[in-house]
Design a protein around this motif. Structure first.
Motif, short mmCIF file in Angstrom:
data_model
loop_
_atom_site.label_atom_id
_atom_site.label_comp_id
_atom_site.label_asym_id
_atom_site.label_seq_id
_atom_site.Cartn_x
_atom_site.Cartn_y
_atom_site.Cartn_z
N GLU A 27 0.56 -1.28 0.50
CA GLU A 27 0.07 -0.06 0.09
C GLU A 27 0.67 1.28 -0.11
N PRO A 28 -0.06 2.65 -0.96
CA PRO A 28 0.91 3.91 -0.45
C PRO A 28 1.93 3.67 1.22
N GLY A 29 2.61 4.15 0.99
CA GLY A 29 3.45 4.75 2.41
C GLY A 29 3.75 2.96 3.51
N ARG A 30 3.63 2.40 2.87
CA ARG A 30 4.07 0.85 3.55
C ARG A 30 5.83 0.64 3.03
N VAL A 31 6.24 1.01 1.66
CA VAL A 31 7.79 1.16 1.77
C VAL A 31 8.46 2.59 1.19
N ARG A 32 9.46 2.64 2.31
CA ARG A 32 9.37 3.54 2.26
C ARG A 32 11.08 3.46 1.96
N ALA A 33 11.63 4.89 1.34
CA ALA A 33 13.55 4.57 1.44
C ALA A 33 14.40 5.24 2.44
N ALA A 34 15.67 4.80 2.86
CA ALA A 34 15.76 4.69 3.82
C ALA A 34 16.67 5.84 3.81
N ARG A 35 17.22 6.88 2.65
CA ARG A 35 17.49 7.87 2.53
C ARG A 35 16.45 9.04 3.36
N ALA A 36 15.57 8.69 3.14
CA ALA A 36 14.42 9.69 3.74
C ALA A 36 14.20 9.83 5.44
N LEU A 37 14.32 7.84 5.61
CA LEU A 37 14.29 8.35 7.39
C LEU A 37 15.09 8.66 7.91
N VAL A 38 16.63 8.36 7.35
CA VAL A 38 18.10 9.08 7.90
C VAL A 38 17.68 10.83 8.00
N SER A 39 17.10 11.30 7.22
CA SER A 39 16.75 12.63 6.11
C SER A 39 16.20 13.13 7.06
N TRP A 40 14.66 12.49 7.54
CA TRP A 40 13.98 13.04 8.63
C TRP A 40 15.08 13.00 10.38
N TYR A 41 14.77 12.03 10.77
CA TYR A 41 15.74 11.82 11.67
C TYR A 41 17.26 12.57 12.14
N ASN A 42 17.91 13.28 11.03
CA ASN A 42 18.96 13.88 11.32
C ASN A 42 18.01 15.52 10.84
N GLY A 43 16.92 15.70 11.02
CA GLY A 43 16.30 16.76 11.02
C GLY A 43 16.83 18.16 9.74
N VAL A 44 16.67 17.44 8.21
CA VAL A 44 16.71 17.58 7.10
C VAL A 44 14.95 18.63 6.59
N PRO A 45 15.54 20.18 6.61
CA PRO A 45 14.33 21.06 6.49
C PRO A 45 13.29 20.26 5.80
N ASP A 46 13.86 19.58 4.59
CA ASP A 46 12.66 19.86 3.53
C ASP A 46 11.98 18.61 3.59
N VAL A 47 12.29 17.19 4.85
CA VAL A 47 11.26 16.67 5.26
C VAL A 47 10.49 16.96 5.96
N PRO A 48 9.29 17.10 5.88
CA PRO A 48 8.28 17.14 7.02
C PRO A 48 8.57 16.43 8.47
N ALA A 49 8.14 17.27 9.41
CA ALA A 49 8.14 16.65 10.65
C ALA A 49 7.12 15.75 10.84
N GLY A 50 5.97 14.91 10.36
CA GLY A 50 5.64 14.08 10.47
C GLY A 50 6.17 13.16 9.23
N GLU A 51 6.68 13.41 8.40
CA GLU A 51 7.13 12.41 7.90
C GLU A 51 6.74 11.07 7.71
N PHE A 52 7.05 10.05 8.75
CA PHE A 52 7.25 9.25 9.35
C PHE A 52 5.99 8.73 10.60
N ASP A 53 5.35 7.20 10.15
CA ASP A 53 4.15 7.43 11.62
C ASP A 53 5.56 6.09 12.15
#
Length: 305
Positions: free
Chosen positions: A12-38
């Motif tokens: 389903e949409p959102g069930r497979v995510r890229a590692a780069r997006a998750l790493v960017s999220w927990y490193n605080g990269v500004p382009d990745v929204p705060a609520g990007e990962f559930d």
């Protein structure tokens, strides 16, 4: 800037995510929204056998009190404090000898407090070709990794652990499915390695494995993309000569340099990237006389405007 794609039937949409997006999220990269990962999921499968996959597993499993002492982004810390993740699976398509972990990073998984680390002893049994690869002088990291994992396979996991971390080898993700109770499963194919040492190929065994899975993180590789106005041959890294980017004709493009993973592909840790950057900077300094010379005062005029 891009990821290698992992396509899984039935996801389903959102069930497979890229590692780069998750790493960017927990490193605080500004382009990745705060609520990007559930993180209100109990079962996470990470596809990949490299240090990025280890980093993600460590972040998902490490106690929040320990993470709070690091420089992790506040938004990620807040989300991790409310995480419901209980089981994390690290899955590689090849065997333990071919895994790209570095021993230091792998060792840290065994030191996570409150985590039951599980690896099946049968996954660590080697064929003749793998034994030959392991005996090669350049296989020191693989030997140390295997020693660590064999020790983990023999020890009893802490029954009071709050989280479980499982290491799997020889599995390829095929599909996501949902049962009558609404639970999601990842269906994987068991693979067998065959062929000569250092030239082994993967063949399906016919055996299928199911893992409870709410979220898949794909850590299977990264790619460089071109830049506006430049026609570059892009692969895992840019063609270069000691950091000087090469054009289609194999001649260095004036004033264009590259370092790190964009230069070599996704391999190496901080020390590797530091040495790579030093070599690139030396090339830049050696080329300085060839650079276009700005008009005196041009930068000051630009800044004033």
């Amino acid at each position: 800037q891009a990821d290698e794609d992992l396509r899984i039937a039935g996801a389903e949409p959102g069930r497979v995510r890229a590692a780069r997006a998750l790493v960017s999220w927990y490193n605080g990269v500004p382009d990745v929204p705060a609520g990007e990962f559930d993180l209100q999921q109990e079962d996470v499968v990470i596809i990949g056998n490299g240090n990025v996959a280890i980093d993600i597993a460590r972040i998902l499993c490490r106690p929040v009190k320990e993470l709070a002492a690091t420089d992790i982004s506040d938004r990620a810390l807040q989300a991790l404090a409310g995480s419901r993740v209980r089981r994390v699976h690290l899955v590689g398509r090849r065997g333990p000898v071919q895994a790209k972990f570095t021993p230091r990073e792998l060792r840290e998984l065994g030191e996570l407090p409150g985590v039951a680390l599980r690896v099946a002893a049968e996954d660590l049994q080697l064929g003749d070709a793998c034994e030959t690869e392991l005996a090669h002088p350049a296989a020191d990291s693989a030997r140390r990794n295997l020693e660590l994992m064999r020790a983990w396979a023999e020890r009893q996991p802490d029954p009071a652990a709050q989280r479980e971390l499982h290491l799997h080898f020889g599995l390829v993700a095929q599909a996501m499915a949902q049962d009558a109770q609404g639970q999601r499963w990842l269906v994987l194919q068991r693979m067998r390695m065959s062929g000569a040492p250092f030239a082994q190929t993967l063949r399906p065994s016919g055996e299928r494995v199911r893992l409870r899975c709410d979220l898949v993180i794909a850590s299977i590789g990264f790619r460089v993309t071109s830049l506006p106005g430049l026609d570059l041959r892009c692969g895992p890294g840019l063609p270069n000569l000691q950091g000087r980017v090469l054009g289609e004709d194999g001649v260095p493009l004036q004033g264009l340099y590259v370092a790190g993973w964009a230069r070599r592909g996704p391999s190496g840790v901080l020390g590797t990237n530091r040495a790579c950057a030093q070599e690139t900077v030396q090339a830049m300094l050696a080329d300085r006389s060839l650079w276009p010379q700005p008009r005196a005062g041009a930068l000051e005029d630009l800044l004033r405007r």
